[in-house]
Motif scaffolding. Structure first.
Motif, PDB file in Angstrom:
ATOM      1  N   LYS A   1       0.973  -1.375  -0.013  1.00 29.30           N
ATOM      2  CA  LYS A   1       0.171  -0.136   0.199  1.00 29.30           C
ATOM      3  C   LYS A   1       0.544   1.268  -0.173  1.00 29.30           C
ATOM      4  O   LYS A   1       0.509   2.042  -0.637  1.00 29.30           O
ATOM      5  N   LEU A   2       1.756   1.345   0.755  1.00 32.03           N
ATOM      6  CA  LEU A   2       2.642   2.508   0.568  1.00 32.03           C
ATOM      7  C   LEU A   2       3.277   2.175   0.136  1.00 32.03           C
ATOM      8  O   LEU A   2       3.602   3.659  -0.448  1.00 32.03           O
ATOM      9  N   GLN A   3       4.314   1.495  -1.018  1.00 33.59           N
ATOM     10  CA  GLN A   3       4.540   1.314  -1.905  1.00 33.59           C
ATOM     11  C   GLN A   3       3.825   2.529  -3.076  1.00 33.59           C
ATOM     12  O   GLN A   3       4.375   3.050  -4.158  1.00 33.59           O
ATOM     13  N   ASN A   4       2.426   1.855  -2.936  1.00 30.65           N
ATOM     14  CA  ASN A   4       1.724   2.393  -4.632  1.00 30.65           C
ATOM     15  C   ASN A   4       0.941   3.538  -4.135  1.00 30.65           C
ATOM     16  O   ASN A   4       1.257   4.616  -5.043  1.00 30.65           O
ATOM     17  N   LEU A   5       1.570   3.649  -2.831  1.00 38.81           N
ATOM     18  CA  LEU A   5       1.345   5.587  -1.973  1.00 38.81           C
ATOM     19  C   LEU A   5       1.824   5.991  -2.842  1.00 38.81           C
ATOM     20  O   LEU A   5       2.051   7.685  -3.449  1.00 38.81           O
ATOM     21  N   ILE A   6       3.504   5.894  -2.433  1.00 44.54           N
ATOM     22  CA  ILE A   6       4.691   6.259  -3.332  1.00 44.54           C
ATOM     23  C   ILE A   6       4.532   7.117  -4.729  1.00 44.54           C
ATOM     24  O   ILE A   6       5.127   7.827  -5.315  1.00 44.54           O
TER      25      ILE A   6
ATOM     26  N   ALA B   1      -4.596  -2.416 -18.801  1.00 43.67           N
ATOM     27  CA  ALA B   1      -4.878  -2.916 -17.512  1.00 43.67           C
ATOM     28  C   ALA B   1      -4.634  -4.931 -16.872  1.00 43.67           C
ATOM     29  O   ALA B   1      -4.183  -5.086 -15.568  1.00 43.67           O
ATOM     30  N   ALA B   2      -4.831  -5.873 -17.827  1.00 45.82           N
ATOM     31  CA  ALA B   2      -4.266  -6.660 -17.244  1.00 45.82           C
ATOM     32  C   ALA B   2      -2.671  -7.269 -17.583  1.00 45.82           C
ATOM     33  O   ALA B   2      -2.511  -8.026 -16.825  1.00 45.82           O
ATOM     34  N   ASN B   3      -1.903  -6.162 -18.024  1.00 45.16           N
ATOM     35  CA  ASN B   3      -0.498  -6.045 -17.767  1.00 45.16           C
ATOM     36  C   ASN B   3      -0.100  -5.902 -16.296  1.00 45.16           C
ATOM     37  O   ASN B   3       0.562  -6.352 -15.900  1.00 45.16           O
ATOM     38  N   LEU B   4      -1.336  -4.518 -16.387  1.00 44.99           N
ATOM     39  CA  LEU B   4      -0.161  -3.512 -15.153  1.00 44.99           C
ATOM     40  C   LEU B   4      -0.238  -3.453 -14.258  1.00 44.99           C
ATOM     41  O   LEU B   4      -0.211  -3.785 -12.900  1.00 44.99           O
ATOM     42  N   LEU B   5      -2.387  -3.673 -13.989  1.00 42.67           N
ATOM     43  CA  LEU B   5      -3.217  -3.162 -12.571  1.00 42.67           C
ATOM     44  C   LEU B   5      -2.241  -4.391 -12.141  1.00 42.67           C
ATOM     45  O   LEU B   5      -2.658  -4.209 -10.433  1.00 42.67           O
ATOM     46  N   PRO B   6      -3.176  -5.644 -11.824  1.00 47.52           N
ATOM     47  CA  PRO B   6      -2.069  -6.925 -11.396  1.00 47.52           C
ATOM     48  C   PRO B   6      -0.573  -7.003 -10.400  1.00 47.52           C
ATOM     49  O   PRO B   6      -0.128  -6.882  -9.671  1.00 47.52           O
ATOM     50  N   GLN B   7       0.115  -6.245 -10.920  1.00 49.74           N
ATOM     51  CA  GLN B   7       1.602  -6.220 -10.284  1.00 49.74           C
ATOM     52  C   GLN B   7       1.460  -4.829  -9.487  1.00 49.74           C
ATOM     53  O   GLN B   7       2.505  -4.952  -8.786  1.00 49.74           O
ATOM     54  N   PHE B   8       0.433  -4.056  -9.537  1.00 51.79           N
ATOM     55  CA  PHE B   8       0.243  -3.121  -8.081  1.00 51.79           C
ATOM     56  C   PHE B   8      -0.368  -3.785  -6.963  1.00 51.79           C
ATOM     57  O   PHE B   8      -0.596  -3.185  -5.994  1.00 51.79           O
ATOM     58  N   LYS B   9      -0.683  -5.115  -7.501  1.00 51.25           N
ATOM     59  CA  LYS B   9      -2.021  -5.701  -6.246  1.00 51.25           C
ATOM     60  C   LYS B   9      -0.624  -6.170  -5.324  1.00 51.25           C
ATOM     61  O   LYS B   9      -0.957  -6.842  -3.963  1.00 51.25           O
ATOM     62  N   THR B  10      -0.028  -6.599  -5.503  1.00 52.25           N
ATOM     63  CA  THR B  10       0.888  -7.546  -5.153  1.00 52.25           C
ATOM     64  C   THR B  10       2.273  -7.473  -4.976  1.00 52.25           C
ATOM     65  O   THR B  10       3.020  -5.937  -5.465  1.00 52.25           O
ATOM     66  N   ALA B  11       2.553  -7.366  -4.186  1.00 49.01           N
ATOM     67  CA  ALA B  11       4.378  -6.864  -2.834  1.00 49.01           C
ATOM     68  C   ALA B  11       5.667  -7.492  -4.282  1.00 49.01           C
ATOM     69  O   ALA B  11       5.620  -8.330  -5.186  1.00 49.01           O
ATOM     70  N   ARG B  12       6.414  -6.252  -4.429  1.00 47.77           N
ATOM     71  CA  ARG B  12       7.409  -6.358  -4.806  1.00 47.77           C
ATOM     72  C   ARG B  12       8.528  -6.913  -4.659  1.00 47.77           C
ATOM     73  O   ARG B  12       8.720  -5.812  -3.504  1.00 47.77           O
ATOM     74  N   HIS B  13       9.351  -7.214  -4.871  1.00 48.11           N
ATOM     75  CA  HIS B  13      10.423  -7.858  -4.392  1.00 48.11           C
ATOM     76  C   HIS B  13      11.723  -7.552  -4.909  1.00 48.11           C
ATOM     77  O   HIS B  13      11.618  -7.604  -6.719  1.00 48.11           O
TER      78      HIS B  13
END
Lengths: 479, 303
Positions: free
Chosen positions: A27-32, A173-185
């Motif tokens: 959530k914080l990453q997305n907010l940033i 959206a099918a490519n990018l949106l899911p990437q903002f739902k999951t944790a990025r490492h």
């Protein structure tokens, strides 16, 4: 904020640091991402942020609303109202003066007198890109190809992700949106790859495009005074200017995305190594071509409804694509020229003849492939005359001068032309050698020896420093 | 992450070091800006007259032929706002300053260095005159204000070819040779086109700068000479009549409202002949001497 600016060189490390310091909270990453994207956009003109936020919010609400409505007809009305609002805003800022001017011309043609003042509006940067991205999403939700986003911050991050915000790629959206739902490492290999791609994009922009622009601007500033050979040189340089400018931006966008653990779609795939116009259009501005294919061409029937409809659909596709680039008849003519080059292939069902990369696995193409590539390059380059000209009259004057006896004279050679040709030669060789990768320098990352890898990077960086032309805006920002 | 950042730092380190070295080496090369800044301070006690302006002043006024102690503080494309800021920078240190000559050319009120073609020169004012400019690498460094080629050539010429980079004399004047290879008509066409502005958006700012400049000088009891420099007929015929009318209107207005202000309009003065010009709008050494003597006479004879 330009990628090739000092502002961005400060902005990027700050956002990068904050983003990865917040790696424990998606959530914080997305907010940033959202806040930094707003800063990135507002750096140009903060007043247009409100328009941008309006577009995001309407698309988000529409998506949520359509998700709750089962009746397709009712969903269609919701979709249409969102499309009318967003394309209405785009139309007002981008096309109002064009349509008004043409309406006045038509009225005058019939002998009536009409005077209308031009609207004093500035085209908001990136409006064509984010509007299309948002509308693609709403259409997907309408079709039930996609579930609507239920988190406003995630959705805003998807539309506003700053690397691709102002000049694409126009993401799905099918490519990018899911990437903002999951944790990025954080992935060091991916980040290094991103830096490599940014470096190559920077080279394409500041060395190839901006040096070519110096010559092209001089040629187009005085078309009537140039020999045919200089005009030929001018338009060839423009072909590389527009490619270096736009694909350079796309490479930098994709590279920056990788630094944040986000994979953006490939927007260019060495289009000047295409063997026919259909292949060229599969490799040029892929995100826009596929957008028009999926949301305009195929819904109209594509090439499945007979010759007449195929002709109409193809013409519509290219004319609309031309108009997307700008409110000028020159862009429409550019679209029409490409449609005329594309139509024979689609009507003979030859448009999917070259789906693989040319001379795959070989160092050099054979004579036939070389001939096909040269012919395709020549045809697409001739069409660029319309794209670069400020008016149809100038384009026609350009062609008249180009196809004159002076075509066979030696063009006037200057140091600027020499630098541009040198830069283009480096580009062509490196892109040819790296054409099977997702970008030209990708394979350099596979070189085992670090000194060799770094020597290549320093060489590219050296060219950027030695031959780079600073702070030229990206051509595609105006679209 | 640590590994990636370490590698990135290691990769960037040689570039940053090379950049720092190059910046240091470039700043160590003597240049007209640093030389003038130092000269004004060195001569502070004795200076009576300062000459401000662009290349028309730099190549046109040689204080060495004058009977009074003067210094030429002009640089190519220096606009009035910068003239004023240089005056503010040095005036408090010049106890004997009695006269300020401000050159107002046909373009002076319609252009600024910061927005013009030669904006790369702006950094010199921050680096060598210590003027405060909006912070940016372009405004504060040699490396970023110039093209790489220019910086490389500067380094080569000074450190390898041992060429002297200073062209001005001890009084800030730079002499131009007898004549350029261009003919005067050709040179007039180019200069007039460069000096004609369809966009007058700088007018308000530059008029305000000039007005404040004049007010600031006269408030100290010092005299102001507003000079319209001489030019060839070929140039005068081609420059914007509207710009000249507006320029004359503004400077005459300043002179009429303040007894310490004099206008010296030499644009079409017949004391200057073709042999006095380097090109259509710049004096050569002979012309500069003529103009300097004329100014000397005006400054010393008029109370």
């Amino acid at each position: 904020m330009l990628f090739n600016s000092f502002d961005f060189a400060i902005f990027l490390p700050i956002v990068f640091t904050l983003y990865w310091l917040s790696r424990k909270s998606v959530k914080l990453q997305n907010l940033i991402i959202v806040i930094s994207s707003y800063v990135f956009y507002g750096w140009w003109d903060w007043r247009y942020l409100f328009l941008f936020i309006l577009s995001i919010t309407t698309a988000y609400i529409t998506g949520r609303w359509m998700d709750t409505v089962e009746d397709r007809r009712q969903r269609l009305w919701i979709l249409l109202s969102c499309i009318i609002l967003n394309f209405g805003i785009l139309g007002y800022y981008k096309y109002a003066n064009f349509f008004v001017a043409n309406f006045v011309d038509v009225v005058r043609f019939f002998g009536m007198s009409l005077s209308v003042d031009r609207l004093n509006v500035i085209l908001p940067v990136g409006i064509s890109f984010y509007t299309f991205q948002a509308m693609g999403y709403t259409i997907d939700v309408y079709r039930r190809d996609l579930k609507a986003a239920h988190n406003y911050i995630e959705f805003t991050a998807f539309i506003s992700f700053f690397p691709q915000l102002v000049a694409g790629p126009i993401e799905r959206a099918a490519n990018l949106l899911p990437q903002f739902k999951t944790a990025r490492h954080f992935n060091g290999v991916e980040a290094s790859d991103g830096m490599r791609q940014i470096l190559w994009g920077l080279f394409k922009k500041v060395v190839v495009a901006d040096n070519a622009a110096v010559v092209v601007n001089a040629v187009f500033a005085n078309v009537g005074a140039q020999s045919g050979s200089t005009l030929a040189l001018g338009i060839v340089l423009f072909a590389f200017q527009i490619y270096g400018d736009f694909s350079g931006y796309s490479d930098m966008a994709v590279g920056v995305g990788k630094l944040f653990g986000i994979t953006l779609m490939k927007n260019f795939a060495t289009p000047y190594f295409s063997r026919d116009i259909a292949e060229f259009w599969r490799r040029w501005h892929i995100s826009l071509s596929t957008w028009f294919r999926d949301y305009v061409y195929i819904p109209m029937g594509g090439n499945r409804k007979g010759y007449a409809r195929t002709v109409v659909n193809t013409m519509v596709l290219f004319l609309v694509s031309g108009l997307w680039h700008g409110a000028n008849w020159t862009f429409v003519a550019w679209g029409a020229a490409n449609a005329l080059l594309f139509l024979p292939l689609v009507l003979r069902r030859q448009n999917r003849k070259h789906l693989d990369i040319v001379a795959k696995g070989k160092l050099l193409p054979n004579a036939r492939e070389l001939g096909e590539m040269l012919l395709t390059f020549t045809l697409s380059t001739l069409a660029w005359v319309f794209f670069r000209a400020v008016s149809i009259q100038q384009a026609l004057q350009y062609f008249k001068g180009l196809f004159s006896l002076s075509l066979f004279q030696l063009p006037t050679l200057t140091l600027d032309i020499g630098v541009a040709i040198f830069a283009i030669s480096v580009l062509v060789v490196v892109e040819w050698l790296g054409r099977e990768g997702s970008y030209a320098l990708e394979r350099v990352g596979l070189v085992q020896s670090r000194p060799v890898r770094w020597a290549i990077y320093y060489a590219v960086l050296g060219l950027v420093i030695a031959f780079g032309v600073s702070s030229q805006a990206f051509v595609y920002f105006q679209f | 992450m640590k590994n990636f950042l370490t590698k990135l730092m290691l990769f960037l380190l040689p570039i940053v070091l090379a950049g720092g070295l190059a910046e240091g080496a470039l700043r160590s090369i003597p240049n007209d800006y640093a030389t003038k800044a130092k000269a004004v301070i060195d001569k502070a006690e004795s200076l009576e007259v300062l000459f401000f302006g662009s290349s028309h002043t730099l190549y046109g006024i040689d204080p060495s032929v004058m009977s009074i102690e003067g210094y030429n503080l002009a640089h190519p494309s220096q606009s009035i706002d910068l003239d004023y800021r240089l005056y503010q920078r040095f005036a408090p240190q010049l106890p004997n300053l009695s006269t300020v000559v401000i050159t107002v050319s046909s373009f002076s009120l319609f252009s600024t260095l910061a927005t013009g073609l030669e904006q790369w020169r702006l950094a010199n004012y921050a680096m060598y005159y210590d003027l405060k400019l909006p912070w940016s690498l372009e405004n504060q460094t040699e490396l970023f204000s110039n093209a790489f080629k220019t910086s490389a050539l500067k380094l080569w010429r000074y450190y390898v070819s041992n060429q002297n980079p200073i062209w001005i004399n001890d009084f800030g004047f730079q002499a131009k040779p007898a004549s350029t290879t261009l003919d005067f008509t050709e040179s007039a066409i180019l200069a007039a086109s460069r000096h004609t502005y369809s966009d007058w958006s700088a007018l308000e700012q530059q008029t305000q700068a000039l007005t404040e400049f004049v007010a600031s000088v006269t408030a100290k009891g010092q005299r102001v000479i507003l000079l319209i420099p001489p030019a060839t007929a070929a140039y005068v015929e081609r420059i914007s009549a509207a710009q000249m009318t507006k320029t004359r209107e503004i400077i005459q207005g300043l002179a009429e409202s303040n007894a310490l202000v004099t206008v010296l309009d030499l644009l079409s003065d017949d004391r200057f002949e073709l042999g006095d010009f380097y090109d259509a709008d710049h004096l050569n050494q002979q012309g500069a001497h003529k103009l300097s003597e004329l100014l000397d006479s005006l400054i010393t004879t008029t109370p």
